[in-house]
Design a protein around this motif. Structure first.
Motif, PDB file in Angstrom:
ATOM      1  N   GLN A 235       0.835  -1.197   0.000  1.00  0.00           N
ATOM      2  CA  GLN A 235       0.000   0.000   0.000  1.00  0.00           C
ATOM      3  C   GLN A 235       0.871   1.248   0.000  1.00  0.00           C
ATOM      4  N   PRO A 236       0.352   2.365  -0.524  1.00  0.00           N
ATOM      5  CA  PRO A 236       1.132   3.602  -0.520  1.00  0.00           C
ATOM      6  C   PRO A 236       1.278   4.150   0.896  1.00  0.00           C
ATOM      7  N   LYS A 237       2.206   5.039   1.056  1.00  0.00           N
ATOM      8  CA  LYS A 237       2.466   5.651   2.353  1.00  0.00           C
ATOM      9  C   LYS A 237       1.235   6.377   2.895  1.00  0.00           C
ATOM     10  N   SER A 238       0.430   6.937   2.017  1.00  0.00           N
ATOM     11  CA  SER A 238      -0.749   7.698   2.433  1.00  0.00           C
ATOM     12  C   SER A 238      -1.792   6.847   3.143  1.00  0.00           C
ATOM     13  N   ALA A 239      -1.674   5.503   3.017  1.00  0.00           N
ATOM     14  CA  ALA A 239      -2.637   4.611   3.679  1.00  0.00           C
ATOM     15  C   ALA A 239      -2.261   4.339   5.129  1.00  0.00           C
TER      16      ALA A 239
ATOM     17  N   THR B 123       0.427  16.926   9.643  1.00  0.00           N
ATOM     18  CA  THR B 123      -0.186  16.193   8.541  1.00  0.00           C
ATOM     19  C   THR B 123       0.162  14.705   8.628  1.00  0.00           C
ATOM     20  N   GLN B 124      -0.531  13.912   7.822  1.00  0.00           N
ATOM     21  CA  GLN B 124      -0.260  12.478   7.798  1.00  0.00           C
ATOM     22  C   GLN B 124       1.161  12.206   7.310  1.00  0.00           C
ATOM     23  N   SER B 125       1.609  12.971   6.335  1.00  0.00           N
ATOM     24  CA  SER B 125       2.976  12.794   5.829  1.00  0.00           C
ATOM     25  C   SER B 125       4.006  13.098   6.901  1.00  0.00           C
ATOM     26  N   MET B 126       3.742  14.136   7.705  1.00  0.00           N
ATOM     27  CA  MET B 126       4.646  14.473   8.800  1.00  0.00           C
ATOM     28  C   MET B 126       4.614  13.389   9.872  1.00  0.00           C
ATOM     29  N   GLU B 127       3.433  12.834  10.106  1.00  0.00           N
ATOM     30  CA  GLU B 127       3.281  11.810  11.138  1.00  0.00           C
ATOM     31  C   GLU B 127       4.118  10.571  10.810  1.00  0.00           C
ATOM     32  N   VAL B 128       4.205  10.236   9.539  1.00  0.00           N
ATOM     33  CA  VAL B 128       5.036   9.103   9.117  1.00  0.00           C
ATOM     34  C   VAL B 128       6.493   9.351   9.509  1.00  0.00           C
ATOM     35  N   ILE B 129       6.968  10.566   9.253  1.00  0.00           N
ATOM     36  CA  ILE B 129       8.366  10.895   9.554  1.00  0.00           C
ATOM     37  C   ILE B 129       8.589  10.910  11.065  1.00  0.00           C
TER      38      ILE B 129
END
Length: 320
Positions: free
Chosen positions: A38-42, A131-137
């Motif tokens: 799955q993509p990172k956005s998931a 953001t979700q992208s920041m949360e991943v990092i």
């Protein structure tokens, strides 16, 4: 479909701001697809479900880590010779240098455009800056704090003396990163970024030292660590004050805006970073000003036995 031009931004994900070839966001997305399909956005941070996302797990990690420190030292006293894992030490230092640099660039890719478009205050206090992208990092950065526990294990095996600052810093920084995730503290990006920058320099120094290189800028690393905590504390206290004055019943001087993040995470961060600053300043004075024998860089042993030279030995003899 793969992009024909790796320097083009056409067809990229909403969170990708740099061309694919140099975009951490692009490569993270490829990594998620490869690992999970799955993509990172998931991906989502779900406390209690995500790996290492419970308070019990974090507390257990700290207890096991401290047991490794003190129990390991007791066990190693009964072992005739230190266990030197030179290749593993080199690989560990190089790996953390690369990971730290990659995550630093990942933060920059997400935060610099927001800073440019909406201002610095938005990036450290804005409710939509988390953001979700920041949360991943943030989550990946949190996982690296568990990986850094390997530092301690290697030093214990080598029978190196561990200062209080070492295991205090390692264990509670992991807890701090966990609390920042729970509290969704927006200012955490700059605290993490500065820390990652210092770690790129620091772990690269350790890598060179473990390869037998003599590096002249060891004192600079400790100085950068102190500067890091000064900047961190200025931002943390500013954000905490901004949040408190915005919600205060009694009117207080305020900028009229709120700062995102829970007070528990803010209080913990301010207290912990304040203690770090005091301990690192104390270490700097003891090691570089008073010149105590046996001092080590930051919170980790600076020299390896196989790096000892005649010149170093003579210097030690003079201090005795």
């Amino acid at each position: 479909m793969a992009e024909v031009n790796p320097f083009s931004l056409s067809g990229t994900q909403y969170s990708q701001h740099w061309p694919s070839l140099i975009s951490p966001d692009y490569w993270l997305n490829q990594g998620f697809i490869f690992a999970t399909g799955q993509p990172k956005s998931a991906w989502r941070w779900n406390p209690g479900t995500t790996f290492l996302s419970t308070q019990r797990g974090v507390l257990s990690g700290v207890v096991i880590y401290l047991a490794m420190v003190f129990g390991g030292q007791i066990i190693m006293k009964k072992v005739p010779k230190p266990i030197r894992l030179k290749r593993i030490t080199q690989a560990h230092n190089l790996l953390l240098t690369i990971i730290s640099g990659f995550l630093l660039l990942a933060f920059m890719e997400q935060c610099l455009p927001a800073w440019r478009d909406k201002g610095f205050f938005y990036t450290i206090c804005g409710s939509e800056s988390w953001t979700q992208s920041m949360e991943v990092i943030y989550y990946l950065n949190y996982l690296t704090k568990w990986l850094e526990f390997v530092d301690t294990a290697l030093l214990v095996l080598k029978k190196k003396k561990l200062e209080f600052l070492h295991y205090y810093h390692h264990s509670l920084t992991m807890v701090l990163c966990f609390e920042e995730l729970l509290g969704r503290v927006s200012v955490a990006w700059i605290i993490c970024s500065i820390n990652l920058l210092v770690h790129v320099i620091m772990y690269y120094y350790y890598f060179l030292a473990s390869c037998g290189k003599r590096v002249w800028w060891k004192e600079i690393v400790t100085t950068l660590q102190i500067v890091q905590f000064v900047v961190d504390l200025g931002l943390c206290y500013f954000c905490l004050y901004t949040h408190i004055t915005f919600h205060a019943v009694v009117p207080l001087p305020s900028i009229g805006a709120d700062c995102r993040g829970t007070r528990l995470a803010a209080y913990y961060g301010c207290v912990l970073l304040s203690s770090y600053l005091l301990l690192f300043v104390q270490f700097f004075i003891k090691t570089y000003i008073k010149g105590e024998k046996g001092g080590h860089l930051g919170f980790r042993a600076m020299n390896y036995d196989d790096l000892k030279s005649k010149k170093v030995a003579e210097k030690v003899e003079k201090t005795e």
